[in-house]
Structures are given as C-alpha cells and as structure tokens.
Design a protein around this motif. Structure first.
Motif, PDB file in Angstrom:
ATOM      1  N   LEU A   1      37.496  95.897  39.980  1.00 23.04           N
ATOM      2  CA  LEU A   1      39.208  97.158  39.432  1.00 23.04           C
ATOM      3  C   LEU A   1      39.042  98.136  38.462  1.00 23.04           C
ATOM      4  CD1 LEU A   1      41.162  93.605  37.999  1.00 23.04           C
ATOM      5  CD2 LEU A   1      41.580  95.057  40.661  1.00 23.04           C
ATOM      6  N   PRO A   2      39.026  99.571  38.293  1.00 28.03           N
ATOM      7  CA  PRO A   2      38.962 100.075  37.653  1.00 28.03           C
ATOM      8  C   PRO A   2      38.889 100.308  35.870  1.00 28.03           C
ATOM      9  CG  PRO A   2      40.222 100.365  39.579  1.00 28.03           C
ATOM     10  CD  PRO A   2      40.470  99.511  39.757  1.00 28.03           C
ATOM     11  N   GLY A   3      38.179 100.062  35.304  1.00 27.56           N
ATOM     12  CA  GLY A   3      38.378  99.832  33.889  1.00 27.56           C
ATOM     13  C   GLY A   3      38.858  98.745  33.743  1.00 27.56           C
ATOM     14  N   GLY A   4      38.919  97.405  34.822  1.00 27.02           N
ATOM     15  CA  GLY A   4      39.833  96.216  34.140  1.00 27.02           C
ATOM     16  C   GLY A   4      40.834  95.795  34.919  1.00 27.02           C
ATOM     17  N   GLU A   5      41.796  97.217  35.421  1.00 29.02           N
ATOM     18  CA  GLU A   5      42.925  97.571  35.086  1.00 29.02           C
ATOM     19  C   GLU A   5      43.975  96.327  36.755  1.00 29.02           C
ATOM     20  OE1 GLU A   5      44.545 100.948  33.258  1.00 29.02           O
ATOM     21  OE2 GLU A   5      46.433 100.613  34.471  1.00 29.02           O
ATOM     22  N   LEU A   6      44.699  96.174  36.289  1.00 27.06           N
ATOM     23  CA  LEU A   6      45.255  95.971  38.321  1.00 27.06           C
ATOM     24  C   LEU A   6      47.385  96.134  37.480  1.00 27.06           C
ATOM     25  CD1 LEU A   6      44.738  94.162  41.002  1.00 27.06           C
ATOM     26  CD2 LEU A   6      45.239  92.407  38.666  1.00 27.06           C
ATOM     27  N   SER A   7      47.070  96.587  38.638  1.00 26.49           N
ATOM     28  CA  SER A   7      49.416  97.093  38.158  1.00 26.49           C
ATOM     29  C   SER A   7      49.590  95.446  38.332  1.00 26.49           C
ATOM     30  CB  SER A   7      49.795  97.899  39.382  1.00 26.49           C
ATOM     31  OG  SER A   7      49.502  97.348  40.309  1.00 26.49           O
TER      32      SER A   7
ATOM     33  N   ALA B   1      52.165  95.291  40.537  1.00 25.19           N
ATOM     34  CA  ALA B   1      52.553  95.487  41.960  1.00 25.19           C
ATOM     35  C   ALA B   1      50.951  94.449  42.433  1.00 25.19           C
ATOM     36  CB  ALA B   1      52.831  96.267  42.336  1.00 25.19           C
ATOM     37  N   GLN B   2      50.321  94.919  42.095  1.00 26.85           N
ATOM     38  CA  GLN B   2      48.814  94.913  42.757  1.00 26.85           C
ATOM     39  C   GLN B   2      48.969  93.459  42.042  1.00 26.85           C
ATOM     40  OE1 GLN B   2      46.380  97.427  40.952  1.00 26.85           O
ATOM     41  NE2 GLN B   2      46.125  98.646  42.974  1.00 26.85           N
ATOM     42  N   ALA B   3      48.624  92.271  41.110  1.00 32.40           N
ATOM     43  CA  ALA B   3      48.525  91.328  40.760  1.00 32.40           C
ATOM     44  C   ALA B   3      49.693  89.650  41.823  1.00 32.40           C
ATOM     45  CB  ALA B   3      49.272  91.014  39.484  1.00 32.40           C
ATOM     46  N   ARG B   4      50.843  90.725  42.765  1.00 30.72           N
ATOM     47  CA  ARG B   4      51.195  90.301  43.072  1.00 30.72           C
ATOM     48  C   ARG B   4      50.603  90.264  44.147  1.00 30.72           C
ATOM     49  NH1 ARG B   4      56.193  88.707  40.814  1.00 30.72           N
ATOM     50  NH2 ARG B   4      56.721  89.696  38.666  1.00 30.72           N
ATOM     51  N   ALA B   5      50.202  91.373  45.105  1.00 31.33           N
ATOM     52  CA  ALA B   5      49.596  90.937  46.251  1.00 31.33           C
ATOM     53  C   ALA B   5      48.760  90.622  45.924  1.00 31.33           C
ATOM     54  CB  ALA B   5      49.096  92.556  46.191  1.00 31.33           C
ATOM     55  N   ILE B   6      47.934  90.249  45.629  1.00 31.21           N
ATOM     56  CA  ILE B   6      46.459  89.124  45.564  1.00 31.21           C
ATOM     57  C   ILE B   6      46.908  88.214  45.393  1.00 31.21           C
ATOM     58  CG2 ILE B   6      44.635  88.188  43.870  1.00 31.21           C
ATOM     59  CD1 ILE B   6      44.140  91.122  43.022  1.00 31.21           C
ATOM     60  N   ALA B   7      47.847  87.797  44.459  1.00 38.01           N
ATOM     61  CA  ALA B   7      48.388  86.217  44.598  1.00 38.01           C
ATOM     62  C   ALA B   7      49.069  85.919  46.166  1.00 38.01           C
ATOM     63  CB  ALA B   7      49.792  86.394  43.200  1.00 38.01           C
ATOM     64  N   ASP B   8      49.473  86.530  46.356  1.00 39.98           N
ATOM     65  CA  ASP B   8      50.442  86.566  47.872  1.00 39.98           C
ATOM     66  C   ASP B   8      49.317  86.416  48.665  1.00 39.98           C
ATOM     67  OD1 ASP B   8      53.141  86.460  46.568  1.00 39.98           O
ATOM     68  OD2 ASP B   8      53.526  88.481  47.422  1.00 39.98           O
ATOM     69  N   ALA B   9      48.404  87.794  48.983  1.00 37.64           N
ATOM     70  CA  ALA B   9      47.063  87.594  49.779  1.00 37.64           C
ATOM     71  C   ALA B   9      46.552  85.716  49.227  1.00 37.64           C
ATOM     72  CB  ALA B   9      45.909  88.316  49.778  1.00 37.64           C
TER      73      ALA B   9
ATOM     74  N   HIS C   1      57.795  93.134  29.781  1.00 40.76           N
ATOM     75  CA  HIS C   1      57.323  93.370  28.287  1.00 40.76           C
ATOM     76  C   HIS C   1      57.178  94.748  27.963  1.00 40.76           C
ATOM     77  CE1 HIS C   1      60.363  89.780  27.184  1.00 40.76           C
ATOM     78  NE2 HIS C   1      59.739  89.240  27.778  1.00 40.76           N
ATOM     79  N   GLY C   2      55.653  94.531  28.946  1.00 41.65           N
ATOM     80  CA  GLY C   2      55.161  95.865  28.811  1.00 41.65           C
ATOM     81  C   GLY C   2      54.592  96.736  29.259  1.00 41.65           C
ATOM     82  N   ASN C   3      53.920  97.451  30.233  1.00 39.51           N
ATOM     83  CA  ASN C   3      53.580  99.095  30.873  1.00 39.51           C
ATOM     84  C   ASN C   3      53.247  98.286  32.119  1.00 39.51           C
ATOM     85  OD1 ASN C   3      50.844  98.144  30.532  1.00 39.51           O
ATOM     86  ND2 ASN C   3      50.436 100.076  30.266  1.00 39.51           N
ATOM     87  N   ALA C   4      53.942  96.843  32.901  1.00 37.27           N
ATOM     88  CA  ALA C   4      53.117  96.480  33.931  1.00 37.27           C
ATOM     89  C   ALA C   4      52.252  97.212  34.422  1.00 37.27           C
ATOM     90  CB  ALA C   4      54.443  97.376  34.855  1.00 37.27           C
ATOM     91  N   THR C   5      51.669  96.403  33.737  1.00 36.59           N
ATOM     92  CA  THR C   5      50.084  96.072  34.157  1.00 36.59           C
ATOM     93  C   THR C   5      48.758  95.174  33.064  1.00 36.59           C
ATOM     94  OG1 THR C   5      48.951  97.578  32.100  1.00 36.59           O
ATOM     95  CG2 THR C   5      49.125  98.861  34.366  1.00 36.59           C
TER      96      THR C   5
END
Ligand code: SF4
Length: 507
Positions: free
Chosen positions: A44-50, A52-60, A363-367
């Motif tokens: 993850l670039p700079g440890g950051e995950l959006s 939407a990407q977190a959901r994609a990882i969870a689903d996959a 509640h946050g910035n979606a990351t």
C-alpha cells in the motif's frame, strides 16, 4: 565541511544489476504457498487504503481465499488461504481495485475494463501472463512513512508527496527490478507516531536547521534516537539493557527537493557495486565503506554531497510514541483526530474489514491507514464523531488502549499457517495475553526467521516444539538477544516474565 568529489559515471554493471533476483517473498503478483493456502501480499502506498479498496480486498478474500486478512509490520495487507486455481482471479480483482503496481503498456490498469479484458486487448494469452511482467515493479514498492504523515502536529515535514515521488521512481526505472523485494526505504518526517526501530536499507529523516528543514540520511539501519527520545515507550527496555541509542549518526544532509535524486543515486550505486549474493545494503557495507558508497553515488548527482562533522552525532530529538497508534489523538488541523485500533495479532476477517471501511466513510475521509504495528488508523475524524468511532472499533474487537495486553504481543503465522512453524504461535500468544505483565512487549516466533518482527523485541519466545519455547531477552546483541531459558511452556514463560519484570522494577 568537505565536499565529496565528483566521479565519472561507470558503464560497468555488476551481475546483480543485470539479473532480477529470485524471491520466495509473497507479492500481489507472486502468491506463495503456505500450510493454510496461498499468501498474497498487497503493498500500500504510504500504508493508505481507500474504503473502496478495503471492500474489494474483503470481497476478494472471501471469494478466492479463506477470508483471512493480515496487517503486516510494514503497513501492508496480505490475504491468506488463497485457494488453488483462484490465484489469477484474485490478482485480477485486486488490480482492478487499483492495488497493483503502475501499469505497464496499459495492461495492469483499472477502471471500466478489467485486468483480464486489458490482457486480451493487449494481445496476451491470459490475465496472469499480462500481469506477471510488472512483478518487479510491485516488489520495489517499499517506502515506509508515518501513518500520521501530514497530520501529526509534531512533524517537521509532510512526507506524503515525496513518498509518492519515490514510489513512482522505483517503479519506473527498469534497473530497480534487480533489487530484493525486501530492500526498503524509510522516510521519516519527524512525527511522534513513527516506527523508527525497523532497520531500513536507506533511511532519511527530517531535521530542523536554522534555515529550514533538511533530510539527513544513513544506510542499513534506523535514525539514531537521542537517549530521551527513544522509539520505545511501552516499558520495553529492561534494566540490564543499555539505552537504545544508535551512535552512527547521519552521513550527510540534503534539501527535501533533493531526496528523490539522492535515493536514485544510492540505489544505482547499490546495483553497481553489490555482488550477486548481496541483496541488502548491510551486505554492501561489509565490502565498501559508507564514504566509498557516497563517493560512487556522487556520479549520479548534480549537487554535491557534503559531509558535516556535526552529523556524526545527529540524533532524532522528537520522541517517537507507538501508543499514539491506539485511541484518539488530535491532528494538526484543529477539530480533527486520528482514531486507531489493533486487531488481535494483526488478523481481520472480511466482515471486520467491511465494517472499518464503513466507519471511515461515515465519519472519516474514506481511507484506512495501516500502521507498522499491525494496526489501523482512521484519519480526519471530527471531534464530535470520536466517541462513536472508538466504540465502533471496540465493538469490532480492535484494542484501542495501550493497557490492553493484546497490543503488546506479536506472533507470526506459526504452525497453523506455516510449514516451518514449530508451535502454534497465534493460539499460544492469546493464552499468554491472559497472564502478560502490564506494558511488557513479547514476540512469539514459530522459527528463527522472525517474519512477524523486523525489530528485536524486549522478549522473544522462539518455538522449540508444540507448546514449548526458548525464552530470549533483548540485551543489545544481534538476533533475539540472550537465551535465558529453554523449552518453557506458555505458563512457565509467563512466570519468568513476571519474575524478570519484578526484578527489573526492584533494581
Ligand atoms: S517466523 Fe518461521 S514459522 Fe513464523 S511465519 Fe515465518 S517462517 Fe513461518
């Protein structure tokens, strides 16, 4: 002050520069078999995950693997239990979520078309064939910054833009494909929430000078800490241990704008000089002095590298506080907070990852920002939302208080997930948590490879057989430190920890 002399470029490349090194390290494009299935590591670039990407990882992870997600000690994520025959579909799903390396010839792009469709458009046989090519670009994405970069009120410099620039450079220059997947850079902006005890091949640290911020740097180590600004804040030192101060200082200081050029020069120098079996900067330093390495690097730079005698004693003066990864802490912008929690032993299931994505969106910035302590930080939470986010993390089973014993334990996959494991470290760590003395950090390792901890923990339990561990205490020597007892059960190890902590306290 002395200016390092300029030298003419060398046209001779070593074998190491010309030949990509084989690796058994998992990557997004290199799924490695383990006892519990394949492991796919997502950098993850700079440890950051959006979100939407977190959901994609969870689903996959549920569709193509066992639904087990691990947070790593380099602020990355890995999916465990990848099913046989599902590897290509998992990789394609992750690339479509924008989690892959920079696209090569447009093949590994994401958006309206899938990775598989791109592969067909590019005239290649399969998605896997198409995305194997940038595996080296995936491997080199190893730049560590603070999970609170750009937000930490104590920071001297926002490292995020520099981190992005370095990641682009690492993936763009074909010679860097020869670097080991473990070759790693640390970019320290002077944050209080910073992991500065992991050795890196090249480290750079912001330093406040009279006329502005400079970056000082060193090779094969960590930014040296002043005795009053230790990296450990959780009663991690023992009475018998010397203060954890690295006295190697820094080699030189440069302007922030010069960081990308310097890193490029140092990496090219490594590739020029390293023998074929030298994969890390520490190996190169056994054959070449730091001065010789800088002298060689100068040929790639259009600014002089200057050595300053004062830098030999340079230390990071801002205290690093790992506890800031847990709970709520004010950010630089008033009225905003980062709120963090740690899943037990760094493992999540898919539902928990979905729920974290929801919290960050509501509640946050979606990351989500992953930390090198195998925890997660939700940034940009408004003051009024802090209590609901904290209770949300607690409800998901994440520890948000340093007083919780589980935040002081690190364990590798152990025998349940890894063929090399001699004991079930995850299960044993949970048993130890019930008896752990307050504030004591312990690492359980299934074998001597120490996958779960890049640093030396104050206490290490090294598996010797199922349920039995050799007990090590950090004492400043390389490796785990001094072995003080062998073949202890978890209860015996807990007894010994209590005795040692009591004697250190009484000393
Ligand atoms: S430390 Fe050893 S047992 Fe643990 S995950 Fe690594 S190789 Fe496996």
């Amino acid at each position: 002050m002395s200016v390092l002399k300029q030298a003419s470029p060398s046209s001779v490349l070593s074998d190491a520069a010309a030949t990509p090194r084989p690796s058994a390290c998992p990557g997004l494009l290199r799924i490695v078999a383990a006892r519990d299935g394949g492991i796919c590591r997502i950098k993850l670039p700079g440890g950051e995950l959006s979100a939407a990407q977190a959901r994609a990882i969870a689903d996959a992870s549920t569709r193509h693997a066992a639904g087990v997600i691990e947070l790593t000690n380099r602020a990355n994520v890995q999916v465990r239990g990848v099913k046989r025959g599902e590897e290509a579909a998992l990789i394609a799903a992750l690339i479509d979520a924008g989690l892959g390396p920079m696209p090569v010839n447009g093949v590994a792009s994401h958006g309206n078309t899938t990775a598989a469709e791109n592969a067909v458009n590019a005239g290649v046989a399969s998605a896997v064939d198409a995305i194997v090519a940038p595996a080296a670009a995936d491997d080199v994405r190893n730049v560590m910054i603070s999970p609170a970069a750009g937000r930490d009120p104590s920071a001297l410099f926002d490292t995020r833009p520099l981190c992005a620039e370095l990641l682009t450079m690492l993936q763009s220059e074909t010679r860097f494909a020869a670097l080991s997947p473990k070759f790693a850079l640390l970019l320290d902006g002077g944050e209080r929430l910073a992991r500065v005890d992991h050795p890196h091949d090249v480290w750079l640290a912001a330093s406040q000078e009279a006329d502005g911020v400079r970056f000082v740097f060193g090779l094969a180590g960590c930014p040296p800490m002043s005795a009053h600004a230790g990296a450990f804040t959780q009663s991690q030192s023992t009475a018998s241990e010397k203060p954890r101060v690295n006295d190697t200082g820094a080699l030189a200081a440069i302007l922030p704008s010069q960081v990308p050029a310097l890193v490029r020069a140092l990496l090219l120098t490594f590739l020029d000089l390293a023998a074929a079996d030298a994969t890390r900067m520490r190996h190169l330093l056994t054959a070449h002095s730091a001065e010789a390495i800088l002298h060689h690097a100068q040929r790639y730079l259009d600014f002089p590298l200057t050595q300053n005698a004062k830098l030999a004693n340079w230390h990071r003066v801002i205290p690093a506080d790992a506890n800031l990864r847990l709970g709520a802490h004010a950010q630089r912008v008033p009225g905003t907070w980062h709120v963090g929690g740690q899943p037990p032993l760094g493992r999540l299931d898919a539902d928990t990852l979905h729920a974290l994505a929801t919290l960050s969106q509501q509640h946050g910035n979606a990351t989500l920002h992953l930390t090198p302590w195998q925890s997660v930080l939700l940034p940009d939470i408004a003051t009024h939302a802090v209590p609901v986010v904290l209770s949300g993390l607690n409800a998901l089973g994440l520890a948000c208080e340093p007083a919780q014993a589980i935040t002081h334990l690190v364990a590798c996959a152990g025998s349940s997930g890894c063929a090399r494991g001699l004991a079930d470290t995850k299960t044993d760590a949970l048993r130890l948590a019930a008896r752990l003395p307050a504030g004591v950090d312990v690492h359980l390792s299934g074998c001597a490879r120490s996958c779960a901890a890049a640093h030396c923990a104050p206490y290490t339990l090294l598996a010797a057989a199922p349920g039995l561990y050799d007990f090590y205490r950090r004492d400043g020597r390389p490796g785990f430190g001094q072995c003080v007892a062998r073949q202890l059960t978890i209860d015996q190890a807990a007894d010994m920890l209590e005795r040692l902590v009591r004697s250190d306290t009484d000393a």
